[in-house]
Design a protein around this motif. Structure first.
Motif, PDB file in Angstrom:
ATOM      1  N   LEU A 210      -0.053  -1.990   0.422  1.00  0.00           N
ATOM      2  CA  LEU A 210       1.334  -2.705  -0.302  1.00  0.00           C
ATOM      3  C   LEU A 210       2.210  -1.513  -0.776  1.00  0.00           C
ATOM      4  O   LEU A 210       1.840  -0.378  -1.327  1.00  0.00           O
ATOM      5  CB  LEU A 210       0.683  -3.417  -1.616  1.00  0.00           C
ATOM      6  N   PHE A 211       3.238  -1.880  -0.438  1.00  0.00           N
ATOM      7  CA  PHE A 211       4.504  -0.910  -0.846  1.00  0.00           C
ATOM      8  C   PHE A 211       5.227  -1.740  -2.031  1.00  0.00           C
ATOM      9  O   PHE A 211       5.644  -3.141  -1.658  1.00  0.00           O
ATOM     10  CB  PHE A 211       5.363  -0.574   0.456  1.00  0.00           C
TER      11      PHE A 211
ATOM     12  N   ARG B  32       5.138   2.654  -6.117  1.00  0.00           N
ATOM     13  CA  ARG B  32       3.677   2.902  -6.011  1.00  0.00           C
ATOM     14  C   ARG B  32       3.110   2.010  -4.575  1.00  0.00           C
ATOM     15  O   ARG B  32       3.944   1.138  -4.341  1.00  0.00           O
ATOM     16  CB  ARG B  32       3.059   2.251  -7.047  1.00  0.00           C
ATOM     17  N   CYS B  33       2.220   2.888  -3.924  1.00  0.00           N
ATOM     18  CA  CYS B  33       1.542   2.094  -2.929  1.00  0.00           C
ATOM     19  C   CYS B  33       0.199   1.765  -3.429  1.00  0.00           C
ATOM     20  O   CYS B  33      -0.483   2.562  -4.148  1.00  0.00           O
ATOM     21  CB  CYS B  33       1.672   2.825  -1.664  1.00  0.00           C
ATOM     22  N   VAL B  34      -0.557   0.474  -3.031  1.00  0.00           N
ATOM     23  CA  VAL B  34      -1.754   0.559  -2.893  1.00  0.00           C
ATOM     24  C   VAL B  34      -2.551   0.043  -1.941  1.00  0.00           C
ATOM     25  O   VAL B  34      -1.976  -0.456  -1.042  1.00  0.00           O
ATOM     26  CB  VAL B  34      -1.957  -0.837  -4.109  1.00  0.00           C
TER      27      VAL B  34
ATOM     28  N   GLN C 288      -7.990   7.055  -5.619  1.00  0.00           N
ATOM     29  CA  GLN C 288      -7.311   7.547  -4.364  1.00  0.00           C
ATOM     30  C   GLN C 288      -6.610   6.263  -3.830  1.00  0.00           C
ATOM     31  O   GLN C 288      -5.763   6.429  -2.775  1.00  0.00           O
ATOM     32  CB  GLN C 288      -8.028   8.106  -3.410  1.00  0.00           C
ATOM     33  N   GLN C 289      -6.725   4.987  -4.242  1.00  0.00           N
ATOM     34  CA  GLN C 289      -6.379   3.966  -3.787  1.00  0.00           C
ATOM     35  C   GLN C 289      -4.691   3.399  -4.297  1.00  0.00           C
ATOM     36  O   GLN C 289      -4.014   3.050  -3.438  1.00  0.00           O
ATOM     37  CB  GLN C 289      -7.104   2.369  -4.154  1.00  0.00           C
ATOM     38  N   TYR C 290      -4.127   4.660  -5.065  1.00  0.00           N
ATOM     39  CA  TYR C 290      -2.967   4.272  -5.717  1.00  0.00           C
ATOM     40  C   TYR C 290      -2.115   5.486  -5.296  1.00  0.00           C
ATOM     41  O   TYR C 290      -2.608   6.825  -5.403  1.00  0.00           O
ATOM     42  CB  TYR C 290      -2.812   4.306  -7.216  1.00  0.00           C
ATOM     43  N   LYS C 291      -1.265   5.370  -4.365  1.00  0.00           N
ATOM     44  CA  LYS C 291      -0.232   6.422  -3.862  1.00  0.00           C
ATOM     45  C   LYS C 291       1.115   6.192  -4.180  1.00  0.00           C
ATOM     46  O   LYS C 291       1.593   5.261  -4.764  1.00  0.00           O
ATOM     47  CB  LYS C 291      -0.331   6.483  -2.442  1.00  0.00           C
ATOM     48  N   ASP C 292       1.737   7.274  -4.173  1.00  0.00           N
ATOM     49  CA  ASP C 292       3.336   7.105  -4.621  1.00  0.00           C
ATOM     50  C   ASP C 292       4.013   7.710  -3.206  1.00  0.00           C
ATOM     51  O   ASP C 292       3.728   8.399  -2.602  1.00  0.00           O
ATOM     52  CB  ASP C 292       3.551   8.431  -5.424  1.00  0.00           C
ATOM     53  N   TYR C 293       5.011   6.776  -3.079  1.00  0.00           N
ATOM     54  CA  TYR C 293       5.852   7.055  -1.984  1.00  0.00           C
ATOM     55  C   TYR C 293       7.242   6.663  -2.502  1.00  0.00           C
ATOM     56  O   TYR C 293       7.714   5.590  -2.889  1.00  0.00           O
ATOM     57  CB  TYR C 293       5.753   5.917  -0.853  1.00  0.00           C
TER      58      TYR C 293
END
Length: 139
Positions: A113-114, A99-101, A90-95
């Motif tokens: 982080l973006f 990637r966002c962390v 869950q700490q890794y997101k897509d924007y």
């Protein structure tokens, strides 16, 4: 006698398995990912250089949405969508296509982080093509 020897061997093996170290990737799954809430931005680093609070003082995060440019904690402003491609990470997101962390420290400090260059970082570390924001939890 043979059964007793087998039982002794199995219990010895069980003790070894219990004492074995837990792999890093399994430890991370149990990490606290309670990112939801209202956050006050305390700093930023854009492409490796200290930045200002250009995206507003308060941000709100809810699962796969966030709001930024909030003038206070009760007024929602710009809404954006993020996604969580793998629920076990869950700490890794897509924007957009980047990637966002997100890293949570002591449940009160959030690093977000973006990336803007297709980079797939594993940690919240500043660098070229990266925007790192730090926050304190408000509620």
């Amino acid at each position: 006698m043979r059964h007793l020897l087998c039982l002794l061997l199995l219990s010895s093996l069980a003790l070894i398995v219990i004492a074995a170290p837990i792999p890093k990737q399994l430890k991370q799954i149990n990490k606290n990912y309670n990112f939801d809430g209202i956050w006050e931005q305390t700093g930023s680093n854009v492409s490796g250089k200290e930045g200002g609070l250009s995206h507003g003082k308060y941000w709100k995060l809810e699962k796969d949405k966030f709001w930024y440019m909030m003038p206070d904690t009760s007024t929602l402003a710009n809404e954006s969508k993020i996604s969580t491609p793998d629920e076990s990470r869950q700490q890794y997101k897509d924007y957009s296509s980047n990637r966002c962390v997100l890293e949570l420290e002591d449940d009160d400090t959030l690093k977000w982080l973006f990336t803007i260059n297709g980079d797939k970082p594993e940690k919240c570390e500043p660098g070229p093509g990266r925007s790192l924001y730090t926050f304190k939890r408000v509620k």
